[in-house]
Scaffold this motif. Structure first.
Motif, PDB file in Angstrom:
ATOM      1  N   GLU A 106      94.550 151.378 -14.387  1.00 53.74           N
ATOM      2  CA  GLU A 106      94.901 152.365 -13.367  1.00 53.74           C
ATOM      3  C   GLU A 106      94.497 153.774 -13.800  1.00 53.74           C
ATOM      4  OE1 GLU A 106      98.743 149.991 -11.427  1.00 53.74           O
ATOM      5  OE2 GLU A 106      99.068 151.764 -12.685  1.00 53.74           O
ATOM      6  N   PHE A 107      94.604 154.047 -15.080  1.00 52.95           N
ATOM      7  CA  PHE A 107      94.240 155.356 -15.620  1.00 52.95           C
ATOM      8  C   PHE A 107      92.774 155.665 -15.326  1.00 52.95           C
ATOM      9  CE2 PHE A 107      93.240 158.553 -18.739  1.00 52.95           C
ATOM     10  CZ  PHE A 107      94.429 159.195 -19.053  1.00 52.95           C
ATOM     11  N   VAL A 108      91.899 154.716 -15.628  1.00 52.45           N
ATOM     12  CA  VAL A 108      90.467 154.932 -15.408  1.00 52.45           C
ATOM     13  C   VAL A 108      90.158 154.991 -13.916  1.00 52.45           C
ATOM     14  CG1 VAL A 108      88.160 153.965 -15.772  1.00 52.45           C
ATOM     15  CG2 VAL A 108      89.838 153.924 -17.624  1.00 52.45           C
ATOM     16  N   GLU A 109      90.824 154.189 -13.124  1.00 56.52           N
ATOM     17  CA  GLU A 109      90.625 154.259 -11.678  1.00 56.52           C
ATOM     18  C   GLU A 109      91.052 155.618 -11.137  1.00 56.52           C
ATOM     19  OE1 GLU A 109      91.150 149.465 -10.727  1.00 56.52           O
ATOM     20  OE2 GLU A 109      92.816 150.851 -10.354  1.00 56.52           O
ATOM     21  N   ASP A 110      92.116 156.181 -11.688  1.00 57.49           N
ATOM     22  CA  ASP A 110      92.566 157.508 -11.266  1.00 57.49           C
ATOM     23  C   ASP A 110      91.580 158.588 -11.718  1.00 57.49           C
ATOM     24  OD1 ASP A 110      94.756 156.345 -10.078  1.00 57.49           O
ATOM     25  OD2 ASP A 110      96.160 156.866 -11.694  1.00 57.49           O
ATOM     26  N   LEU A 111      90.986 158.416 -12.892  1.00 56.60           N
ATOM     27  CA  LEU A 111      89.945 159.345 -13.327  1.00 56.60           C
ATOM     28  C   LEU A 111      88.787 159.341 -12.334  1.00 56.60           C
ATOM     29  CD1 LEU A 111      89.639 158.778 -17.197  1.00 56.60           C
ATOM     30  CD2 LEU A 111      90.735 160.689 -16.027  1.00 56.60           C
ATOM     31  N   HIS A 112      88.364 158.154 -11.953  1.00 55.85           N
ATOM     32  CA  HIS A 112      87.255 158.048 -10.998  1.00 55.85           C
ATOM     33  C   HIS A 112      87.598 158.734  -9.678  1.00 55.85           C
ATOM     34  CE1 HIS A 112      83.941 156.483  -8.669  1.00 55.85           C
ATOM     35  NE2 HIS A 112      84.780 155.903  -7.842  1.00 55.85           N
ATOM     36  N   ALA A 113      88.811 158.553  -9.208  1.00 58.06           N
ATOM     37  CA  ALA A 113      89.240 159.182  -7.963  1.00 58.06           C
ATOM     38  C   ALA A 113      89.234 160.705  -8.080  1.00 58.06           C
ATOM     39  CB  ALA A 113      90.629 158.685  -7.574  1.00 58.06           C
ATOM     40  N   ASP A 114      89.329 161.207  -9.287  1.00 60.12           N
ATOM     41  CA  ASP A 114      89.343 162.652  -9.553  1.00 60.12           C
ATOM     42  C   ASP A 114      87.932 163.203  -9.788  1.00 60.12           C
ATOM     43  OD1 ASP A 114      90.548 165.133  -9.943  1.00 60.12           O
ATOM     44  OD2 ASP A 114      91.069 164.755 -12.036  1.00 60.12           O
ATOM     45  N   GLY A 115      86.930 162.349  -9.671  1.00 60.74           N
ATOM     46  CA  GLY A 115      85.552 162.784  -9.852  1.00 60.74           C
ATOM     47  C   GLY A 115      85.049 162.729 -11.277  1.00 60.74           C
ATOM     48  N   VAL A 116      85.789 162.076 -12.159  1.00 59.41           N
ATOM     49  CA  VAL A 116      85.400 162.019 -13.571  1.00 59.41           C
ATOM     50  C   VAL A 116      84.295 160.979 -13.772  1.00 59.41           C
ATOM     51  CG1 VAL A 116      86.187 161.430 -15.901  1.00 59.41           C
ATOM     52  CG2 VAL A 116      87.643 162.817 -14.388  1.00 59.41           C
ATOM     53  N   LEU A 117      83.248 161.402 -14.477  1.00 61.51           N
ATOM     54  CA  LEU A 117      82.157 160.495 -14.833  1.00 61.51           C
ATOM     55  C   LEU A 117      82.348 159.894 -16.218  1.00 61.51           C
ATOM     56  CD1 LEU A 117      78.984 162.446 -13.606  1.00 61.51           C
ATOM     57  CD2 LEU A 117      80.314 160.713 -12.384  1.00 61.51           C
ATOM     58  N   TYR A 118      82.958 160.664 -17.100  1.00 68.43           N
ATOM     59  CA  TYR A 118      83.216 160.169 -18.459  1.00 68.43           C
ATOM     60  C   TYR A 118      84.585 160.652 -18.902  1.00 68.43           C
ATOM     61  CZ  TYR A 118      83.086 159.681 -23.521  1.00 68.43           C
ATOM     62  OH  TYR A 118      83.399 159.358 -24.820  1.00 68.43           O
ATOM     63  N   GLY A 119      85.382 159.725 -19.418  1.00 72.03           N
ATOM     64  CA  GLY A 119      86.705 160.080 -19.882  1.00 72.03           C
ATOM     65  C   GLY A 119      87.024 159.444 -21.221  1.00 72.03           C
TER      66      GLY A 119
END
Length: 375
Positions: free
Chosen positions: A98-111
């Motif tokens: 869920e953390f990575v999915e939320d990053l993607h929803a925030d426009g993050v390309l690399y986290g």
């Protein structure tokens, strides 16, 4: 102290471009600080853990209220609840996904997801099993994003808790998983009174093996902590690092600023473009820049940026600050008048400082420039 959340709603666009749509890089984001409130409630029910609120929105508000203490020590106490529901493979895998999915929803390309496996063994998990569970969640999220036509990359930063003195053991854990998801090493927890020098053996081992290191420094402690992070910790980045401002003198004439003088430590950090993993809202909550004021626009972020430091923008703990990278960029733009070129600089700084091979960083920077319309 003024809570950034009490200010007017931050801008959602700059120069007509939606901030949510801009490509971003997240370098300083704690896994146990980014859970969805609804997930906490469900995992707590299954684990028999008490929660202070049974409604997700109310629970999110509780975390923010508890975190607005002005003290890092008090702020860290909120993690007792999130860590309690992250003690099983299933829980860790779900939280990471869920953390990575939320990053993607925030426009993050690399986290980079930083967390301390030694805190997740209360129900019998080994630290290796915990790392593998988190990686399984990351891999699942990346696959889900790609199946929907998106793109994201993510990796783990394995953290050792600075007050537990298990540095070498956790460093060896990170090295065992370096080719299967671990991108680097960190130390976390109470900074003041627990300098990086306590874990020098761990840092020496990591340097010898070539695993990148970032160190929380310059948040709850000052220049001595930063110096130890560089000398004893072999840090390539500074977690927060805002108190490097203590080594910068504003030269005045009759009360008017006429120049700036950098101390040797500040000049070293600036001249070598050492990335500062700045988390503005979190820094306000923990009092990291209290020496310069108590409002968001008192943050030394802009001073550091204008002086040429490699500042990056981060959330630290999305749950505790009720924030996102999109929101942090809006707050900074409102406070300091940043335009798209400034926001691009922050993302390119982060991409350059990412714990990735050179060719991957070049690709990431190209994707960022394309997302900012510079293809």
């Amino acid at each position: 102290m003024t809570d950034a959340r009490d200010a007017a709603t931050p801008s959602t666009a700059v120069e007509g471009v939606a901030l949510a749509d801009l490509p971003k890089v997240s370098l300083h984001d704690h896994l146990d600080g980014g859970l969805r409130p609804g997930t906490i409630i469900e995992l707590a029910a299954a684990a028999g853990v008490d929660v202070p609120e049974s409604d997700p929105e109310a629970l999110g508000g509780w975390f923010r209220a508890q975190s607005d203490s002005g003290s890092l020590v008090e702020y860290l106490k909120t993690f007792d609840l999130t860590i309690a529901v992250m003690q099983t493979e299933e829980g860790l895998r779900r939280v990471a996904r869920e953390f990575v999915e939320d990053l993607h929803a925030d426009g993050v390309l690399y986290g980079e997801l930083r967390w301390a496996p030694e805190q997740h063994v209360q129900k019998g998990l080994s630290t290796d099993a915990a790392v593998e569970a988190v990686q399984a969640g990351i891999d699942e999220a990346v696959a889900n994003v790609e199946a929907q036509g998106g793109w994201i990359r993510a990796g783990q930063l394995v953290s050792a808790m600075r007050h537990l003195d298990n540095g070498v053991e956790i460093a060896e854990l990170a090295l065992r998983h370096r080719d299967v998801g671990v991108h680097g090493f960190d130390i976390a927890g109470p900074e003041d009174g627990f300098p990086p020098s306590r874990m020098k053996d761990a840092f020496d081992l990591l340097l010898a093996e070539g695993l990148p290191i970032t160190v929380h420094a310059g948040e709850a402690a000052g220049l001595a902590s930063i110096r130890s992070a560089l000398i004893d910790g072999h840090a390539l980045r500074l977690g927060h690092g805002v108190r490097i401002r203590e080594d910068i003198e504003i030269v005045s004439d009759d009360g008017e600023a006429v120049g700036v003088r950098l101390g040797r430590l500040a000049q070293w950090v600036r001249d070598r473009r050492m990335p500062l993993e700045v988390s503005p809202s979190s820094n306000l909550q923990t009092g990291a820049f209290a020496a310069w004021g108590s409002d968001f626009d008192d943050h030394p972020f802009d001073t550091l940026y204008q002086l040429g430091f490699a500042v990056t923008v981060n959330t630290d703990n999305r749950l505790m600050s009720g924030t996102s990278l999109t929101r942090e960029l809006g707050l900074l733009s409102d406070a300091f008048g940043y335009d798209l070129d400034d926001l691009l600089t922050f993302q390119l700084n982060a991409a350059e400082g990412a714990f990735l091979p050179l060719e991957d960083r070049v690709e990431l920077q190209a994707r960022i420039e394309e997302g900012f319309g510079l293809d």
